[in-house]
Design an enzyme around this catalytic site. Structure first.
Site, PDB file in Angstrom:
ATOM      1  N   ASP A 263      -1.851   6.469   6.036  1.00 33.77           N
ATOM      2  CA  ASP A 263      -2.945   5.638   5.550  1.00 33.77           C
ATOM      3  C   ASP A 263      -3.199   4.592   6.633  1.00 33.77           C
ATOM      4  OD1 ASP A 263      -4.621   3.775   4.419  1.00 33.77           O
ATOM      5  OD2 ASP A 263      -3.401   3.436   2.634  1.00 33.77           O
TER       6      ASP A 263
ATOM      7  N   LYS B 195     -12.928  -1.658   6.084  1.00 33.19           N
ATOM      8  CA  LYS B 195     -12.276  -2.631   6.951  1.00 33.19           C
ATOM      9  C   LYS B 195     -12.830  -2.504   8.376  1.00 33.19           C
ATOM     10  CE  LYS B 195      -8.874  -2.061   3.521  1.00 33.19           C
ATOM     11  NZ  LYS B 195      -8.682  -3.340   2.936  1.00 33.19           N
TER      12      LYS B 195
ATOM     13  N   TRP C 120       0.814  -1.212   0.000  1.00 28.41           N
ATOM     14  CA  TRP C 120       0.000   0.000   0.000  1.00 28.41           C
ATOM     15  C   TRP C 120       0.845   1.258   0.000  1.00 28.41           C
ATOM     16  CZ3 TRP C 120      -4.754   0.583  -1.572  1.00 28.41           C
ATOM     17  CH2 TRP C 120      -5.533  -0.573  -1.704  1.00 28.41           C
TER      18      TRP C 120
END
Lengths: 360, 360
Positions: free
Chosen positions: B172, B196, B101
């Protein structure tokens, strides 16, 4: 008790769709999980996504030349996303201004290049008309011509879509997509936020012709670059899965209603009821020229605006909600999207007649 | 029958939340309409939105210096939205790479300026560590330093967040936000896709310090410009209303669970169960260094990968779903977010022991 909801968006949904969503909430088709909980890469969600695409393609008769993408960001997002995708080599576009939404599109495009007003439907009474093709003054070799085919705030709908030959036509169809058949082949790009006639806020349908995919500016974010989105079947980033699922339920509902021809007939009937009561006296006013009156968003004013609050309070007492006009124009607005039933419009019209009689 | 869902996202939601959403689907609190149908400008939705903001601020102890915004586009969207918002006068940033990511964030930022790798946790075994502050080689005067505080794919979590003084830290936190208390004051910007630990796909939470709002590039789309979004309380464009509502239900559920300290204790217990069985023999393998092992995403491999399909089939037969690892790394992955109950992890651990014994 369910009310009649005339909101401009997010807006009424078919009760059948809501019931099905509630029924399937904890366990979709024996999967043991909610659609909300499904991996977007799993077989269950992939089937939901695929069916939504197939049904939408069938309903709108989208030709094979056009991709259907699910994005995020709504119409206002697309105001930037469109030029970022199409200004790669020609950073200039023409705009037909028919109301608040096309004006916003015009303004945002200026961040990315030159925006030219090709025509405007503004009169001394505000936006009341849809300029015909003969009035459009196109610039030389624009990347595209932008049009908002239904202006939610101003109640101006464009029915006559010209053929521009090699110049791509880009349309914001947010507030009337699926209300009637449209000739998708005429558009290079047609986009729509879902929260009016498609489903819930948070997903944007973008229908884009294959040859529009190679024109992006270098600064176009990957998540919003149509080519990337198309190549990844709208799964380059995690799509708004539940919003896509609800859209899919709406598409199935539309098919059960008989498709877009049937919806068009119903919508014409609903709109006629409303415009007829508006036109029947001077008590209610709508100044949009008849050729351009929206079948989805019907703004109107009381000739005596001191009665506005009374009108809204009486409507609310009967379960007729969200009739206040947009703050930028005032007055009233009845949005009568696909999911607003004929009975809802009849109840509104009855109330309008009664209110008028009471004030006489 | 509900399954145990170990999906990395979209992921399991608390059953209580799903039940409430189903119950309220047709008529929210006597309003006569679904939350899906509410105008985002109406009093009902405004109250839902406001309560979600207040509850999230309370849960995460967000200081008054920071705005909470609801955007669209997810983590991948933010990979472009962050530099477009912060590269206005300094088009350069540093990246700490701890997995897939942060690597994506690094790559996307290059569209908007200079991206510099300050540190990498990559080893011959893949991404297995979180480089400490002492290892970070910052460039001169970057606009920000970017960090992915939990790498969903690689299972690498950063627990030790340094103070960078005047250099804004951008994180993030998509896959571990709300799993434990975090010191939000340390961040200039912290963002998280909802799918999530927050709610459903289609809404992104962006927590941004006031002084980060005046640094946008001219090409930043209005819908994604934090200043514009903040000034309009996340209503510059139509927000993903239903996704915000579901987030709000999750926030209430978290408060009923005792807040983030209680969640942290529960999550530590769940993670320990899983890592303990992995470490108990050489049958299962996780190579992430202990200091950086994610409590939310636990990737592991079978030493004998020829047994992968067997393992997954046996798990599925017991209602233990979505255990296949990300395609880029292979193997298995159990995502054990807040909504995955302890019993789910116990069932998985029992199965893992049994499977190992069966293969002995």
């Amino acid at each position: 008790m369910r009310v009649f909801n005339f909101s401009a968006g997010p807006a009424a949904l078919p009760e059948e769709v809501l019931r099905q969503a509630a029924d399937e909430m904890l366990d979709w088709h024996g999967s043991g999980m909610s659609v909300m909980e499904m991996s977007h890469r799993g077989a269950d969600f992939m089937s939901i996504h695929q069916e939504a695409l197939v049904d939408l393609r069938e309903l709108l008769e989208v030709p094979a030349s056009h991709h259907i993408l699910f994005l995020q960001g709504g119409g206002i997002g697309e105001n930037a996303i469109v030029p970022m995708n199409l200004f790669g080599s020609k950073p200039r576009a023409d705009f037909v201004i028919t109301g608040s939404w096309s004006q916003k599109s015009y303004k945002e495009a200026q961040k990315y290049g030159t925006a030219h007003i090709a025509a405007s439907g503004k009169t001394e009474d505000g936006f009341t008309r849809a300029p015909a093709r003969a009035e459009w003054q196109l610039s030389e070799d624009p990347a595209y011509v932008h049009l908002c085919t239904n202006e939610t705030i101003n109640g101006v709908e464009t029915f006559d879509i010209p053929d521009l030959g090699d110049i791509p036509l880009v349309a914001d169809a947010s507030s009337h997509i699926l209300s009637r058949p449209m000739d998708i082949a005429k558009y290079g790009v047609l986009y729509a936020g879902a929260q009016k006639n498609i489903g819930i806020a948070g997903v944007t349908v973008v229908i884009v012709r294959e040859d529009m995919l190679d024109r992006a500016m270098a600064i176009c974010p990957s998540a919003f670059e149509w080519k990337t989105v198309a190549e990844n079947n709208s799964m380059f980033n995690t799509p708004p899965t539940y919003a896509i699922y609800i859209s899919g339920l709406v598409f199935k509902w539309l098919k059960r209603q008989g498709g877009l021809k049937a919806m068009e007939a119903r919508n014409m009937e609903k709109a006629k009821l409303l415009y007829d009561v508006i036109d029947s006296s001077g008590f209610y006013i709508n100044k949009v020229e008849r050729h351009a009156r929206s079948r989805m968003n019907v703004p109107f004013f009381l000739a005596d605006e001191s009665r506005n609050e009374d009108f809204l309070a009486g409507a609310k007492a009967r379960g007729l909600l969200q009739l206040k006009g947009h703050k930028s124009v005032g007055g009233m607005r009845a949005s009568i999207y696909n999911a607003v039933p004929l009975e809802g419009v009849k109840a509104l019209v009855e109330y309008m007649k009664e209110f008028e009689a009471r004030c006489a």
